[in-house]
Design a protein around this motif. Structure first.
Motif, PDB file in Angstrom:
ATOM      1  N   THR A  11     -78.943  54.787 -38.305  1.00 37.39           N
ATOM      2  CA  THR A  11     -79.685  53.462 -38.594  1.00 37.39           C
ATOM      3  C   THR A  11     -80.265  54.161 -39.080  1.00 37.39           C
ATOM      4  N   TYR A  12     -81.398  55.368 -39.335  1.00 34.40           N
ATOM      5  CA  TYR A  12     -82.554  56.387 -40.037  1.00 34.40           C
ATOM      6  C   TYR A  12     -81.844  56.633 -41.257  1.00 34.40           C
ATOM      7  N   ILE A  13     -80.949  57.029 -42.211  1.00 33.26           N
ATOM      8  CA  ILE A  13     -80.049  56.813 -42.737  1.00 33.26           C
ATOM      9  C   ILE A  13     -80.783  55.678 -43.809  1.00 33.26           C
ATOM     10  N   ASN A  77     -90.806  49.711 -26.754  1.00 30.11           N
ATOM     11  CA  ASN A  77     -88.791  49.584 -27.843  1.00 30.11           C
ATOM     12  C   ASN A  77     -89.201  48.619 -29.489  1.00 30.11           C
ATOM     13  N   TYR A  78     -89.709  47.310 -29.399  1.00 26.96           N
ATOM     14  CA  TYR A  78     -90.156  47.214 -31.202  1.00 26.96           C
ATOM     15  C   TYR A  78     -90.655  47.988 -31.822  1.00 26.96           C
ATOM     16  N   CYS A  79     -92.118  48.430 -30.997  1.00 28.34           N
ATOM     17  CA  CYS A  79     -93.212  48.983 -31.467  1.00 28.34           C
ATOM     18  C   CYS A  79     -92.504  50.835 -32.321  1.00 28.34           C
ATOM     19  N   LEU A  80     -91.448  51.197 -31.626  1.00 28.55           N
ATOM     20  CA  LEU A  80     -90.741  52.475 -31.865  1.00 28.55           C
ATOM     21  C   LEU A  80     -89.868  52.403 -33.056  1.00 28.55           C
ATOM     22  N   SER A  81     -89.470  51.153 -32.176  1.00 31.01           N
ATOM     23  CA  SER A  81     -88.338  50.995 -33.422  1.00 31.01           C
ATOM     24  C   SER A  81     -88.741  50.653 -35.435  1.00 31.01           C
ATOM     25  N   GLY A  82     -90.119  50.371 -35.604  1.00 31.76           N
ATOM     26  CA  GLY A  82     -90.332  50.190 -36.849  1.00 31.76           C
ATOM     27  C   GLY A  82     -91.010  51.172 -37.147  1.00 31.76           C
ATOM     28  N   ILE A  83     -92.064  52.118 -36.610  1.00 31.03           N
ATOM     29  CA  ILE A  83     -92.781  52.748 -36.849  1.00 31.03           C
ATOM     30  C   ILE A  83     -92.037  54.051 -38.219  1.00 31.03           C
ATOM     31  N   PHE A  84     -90.870  54.430 -37.780  1.00 25.85           N
ATOM     32  CA  PHE A  84     -89.999  54.945 -38.710  1.00 25.85           C
ATOM     33  C   PHE A  84     -90.031  54.384 -40.273  1.00 25.85           C
ATOM     34  N   GLY A  85     -89.679  53.366 -40.207  1.00 22.27           N
ATOM     35  CA  GLY A  85     -89.216  52.166 -41.473  1.00 22.27           C
ATOM     36  C   GLY A  85     -90.652  51.992 -41.891  1.00 22.27           C
ATOM     37  N   MET A  86     -91.830  51.967 -41.410  1.00 25.75           N
ATOM     38  CA  MET A  86     -93.422  51.791 -42.049  1.00 25.75           C
ATOM     39  C   MET A  86     -93.862  53.690 -42.909  1.00 25.75           C
ATOM     40  N   SER A 119     -85.084  44.513 -54.144  1.00 29.30           N
ATOM     41  CA  SER A 119     -86.024  44.711 -53.030  1.00 29.30           C
ATOM     42  C   SER A 119     -85.350  43.609 -51.280  1.00 29.30           C
ATOM     43  N   GLY A 120     -84.496  42.827 -52.291  1.00 30.72           N
ATOM     44  CA  GLY A 120     -83.199  42.015 -51.064  1.00 30.72           C
ATOM     45  C   GLY A 120     -82.796  43.109 -51.066  1.00 30.72           C
ATOM     46  N   ILE A 121     -82.066  43.488 -51.496  1.00 33.30           N
ATOM     47  CA  ILE A 121     -80.934  45.060 -51.549  1.00 33.30           C
ATOM     48  C   ILE A 121     -81.617  45.488 -50.050  1.00 33.30           C
ATOM     49  N   GLY A 122     -82.647  46.265 -50.182  1.00 35.72           N
ATOM     50  CA  GLY A 122     -83.111  47.567 -49.476  1.00 35.72           C
ATOM     51  C   GLY A 122     -83.710  46.546 -48.944  1.00 35.72           C
ATOM     52  N   ALA A 123     -84.491  45.552 -48.085  1.00 33.50           N
ATOM     53  CA  ALA A 123     -84.259  45.171 -47.296  1.00 33.50           C
ATOM     54  C   ALA A 123     -83.109  44.835 -46.176  1.00 33.50           C
ATOM     55  N   SER A 124     -82.339  44.554 -46.741  1.00 34.69           N
ATOM     56  CA  SER A 124     -80.450  43.867 -46.042  1.00 34.69           C
ATOM     57  C   SER A 124     -80.423  45.322 -45.531  1.00 34.69           C
ATOM     58  N   MET A 125     -81.001  46.793 -45.654  1.00 32.77           N
ATOM     59  CA  MET A 125     -80.086  47.314 -44.811  1.00 32.77           C
ATOM     60  C   MET A 125     -80.601  47.362 -43.947  1.00 32.77           C
ATOM     61  N   LEU A 126     -82.464  47.584 -44.313  1.00 32.28           N
ATOM     62  CA  LEU A 126     -82.652  46.994 -42.901  1.00 32.28           C
ATOM     63  C   LEU A 126     -82.747  46.478 -41.581  1.00 32.28           C
ATOM     64  N   TYR A 127     -82.762  44.888 -42.174  1.00 34.72           N
ATOM     65  CA  TYR A 127     -81.536  44.042 -41.234  1.00 34.72           C
ATOM     66  C   TYR A 127     -80.522  44.463 -40.631  1.00 34.72           C
ATOM     67  N   ARG A 128     -79.394  45.000 -41.434  1.00 33.92           N
ATOM     68  CA  ARG A 128     -77.873  45.297 -40.921  1.00 33.92           C
ATOM     69  C   ARG A 128     -78.337  45.860 -39.620  1.00 33.92           C
ATOM     70  N   VAL A 129     -79.167  47.075 -39.761  1.00 32.66           N
ATOM     71  CA  VAL A 129     -79.212  47.651 -38.815  1.00 32.66           C
ATOM     72  C   VAL A 129     -80.457  47.220 -37.356  1.00 32.66           C
ATOM     73  N   ASN A 130     -80.645  46.109 -38.185  1.00 38.64           N
ATOM     74  CA  ASN A 130     -81.287  46.085 -36.821  1.00 38.64           C
ATOM     75  C   ASN A 130     -83.100  46.262 -36.628  1.00 38.64           C
ATOM     76  N   ALA A 131     -83.242  47.146 -38.018  1.00 38.04           N
ATOM     77  CA  ALA A 131     -84.315  48.033 -37.723  1.00 38.04           C
ATOM     78  C   ALA A 131     -85.526  46.945 -38.719  1.00 38.04           C
ATOM     79  N   HIS A 132     -87.585  47.464 -38.827  1.00 38.68           N
ATOM     80  CA  HIS A 132     -88.074  46.686 -39.566  1.00 38.68           C
ATOM     81  C   HIS A 132     -88.877  47.514 -39.819  1.00 38.68           C
TER      82      HIS A 132
END
Length: 265
Positions: A11-13, A77-86, A119-132
């Motif tokens: 997921t992180y990758i 959990n929602y907060c922590l799940s997005g910190i790495f992506g941010m 940008s859409g391809i990059g965003a989809s990679m986050l969405y596919r693993v339920n990240a933000h």
């Protein structure tokens, strides 16, 4: 435990790759033409155009109060799940800032197309693993939780505000091109998230349901379900065949049905 760690690492990758692609797209295609991305990064870009303050730093500063709100009003959990992506997205924005001087694309229309695509391809990679990566996703989550509005609606409203600001600062033309790029980003992200393997659900009414079901199972390898119905006029009980197939298999299903029972519906 090992499987959990493997899944988390994967997921992180994917999140890191997606964030790098999005940030590189912004610096390569958007910044040179005064175009904006959507959400908080778009607001950070406006600040950058006005002050030249680093994009990544601005993005982090804008996200800090949003993540506090996520922690306070959504859940930890929602907060922590997005910190790495941010963090990765913000760091990548500054790390790839050299791309804005590369002059990869001097045509503004092509820039908005390719910028939206990547940008859409990059965003989809986050969405596919339920990240933000924070931003308007947090605002949308809060509004959805307490007021029932769709997350996409909140994001659309925020982007409309960005368009008005962009039009007043940089003129109507860049704002219109930005609108095109946002649309492309949204469409591409949805397509890559949902996948391109379209499927069709088919219902078949026939006097020979078993033979048709056997043909579909053997020739296409698809599972078949029987639904039990009753004719409104005849009052006869009948098996209705229900099957989900890939788009390219629809014609094969029709061929099987026609060969088995030419009068099937």
């Amino acid at each position: 435990m090992r499987e959990y760690l493997r899944k988390q690492l994967s997921t992180y990758i994917w999140v890191a790759i997606g964030c790098i692609i999005m940030s590189a797209s912004i610096n390569t295609f958007f910044i040179p033409h005064n175009l904006l991305s959507g959400g908080v990064s778009g607001l950070a870009m406006i600040i950058y155009f006005l002050t030249t303050f680093p994009l990544g730093v601005t993005s982090i500063l804008l996200n800090i109060p949003l993540f506090y709100l996520a922690y306070r009003y959504i859940d930890t959990n929602y907060c922590l799940s997005g910190i790495f992506g941010m963090i990765v997205f913000s760091l990548a924005l500054d790390a790839t800032s050299f791309l804005k001087n590369a002059q990869v694309m001097d045509d503004i229309f092509l820039s908005c197309i390719y910028g939206g695509l990547f940008s859409g391809i990059g965003a989809s990679m986050l969405y596919r693993v339920n990240a933000h990566s924070g931003g308007t996703d947090i605002l949308g989550g809060i509004v959805n939780k307490y007021y029932g509005l769709n997350v996409a609606t909140v994001g659309f409203g925020f982007n409309c505000m960005l368009m008005l600001i962009a039009a007043s600062l940089f003129g109507l033309k860049p704002a219109m091109y930005t609108l095109i790029s946002m649309f492309i980003t949204s469409v591409v992200a949805n397509k890559f998230t949902e996948g391109f393997d379209y499927k069709k659900s088919i219902m078949i009414i026939s006097a020979e349901p078993e033979n048709i079901a056997t043909g579909i199972t053997k020739e296409l390898g698809r599972g078949v379900t029987y639904l039990f119905g009753e004719g409104a006029y005849t009052k006869q009980n009948r098996k209705v065949i229900f099957v989900v197939v890939k788009l390219r298999q629809v014609s094969l299903v029709k061929a099987i049905v026609t060969q088995t029972d030419p009068h099937a519906f």
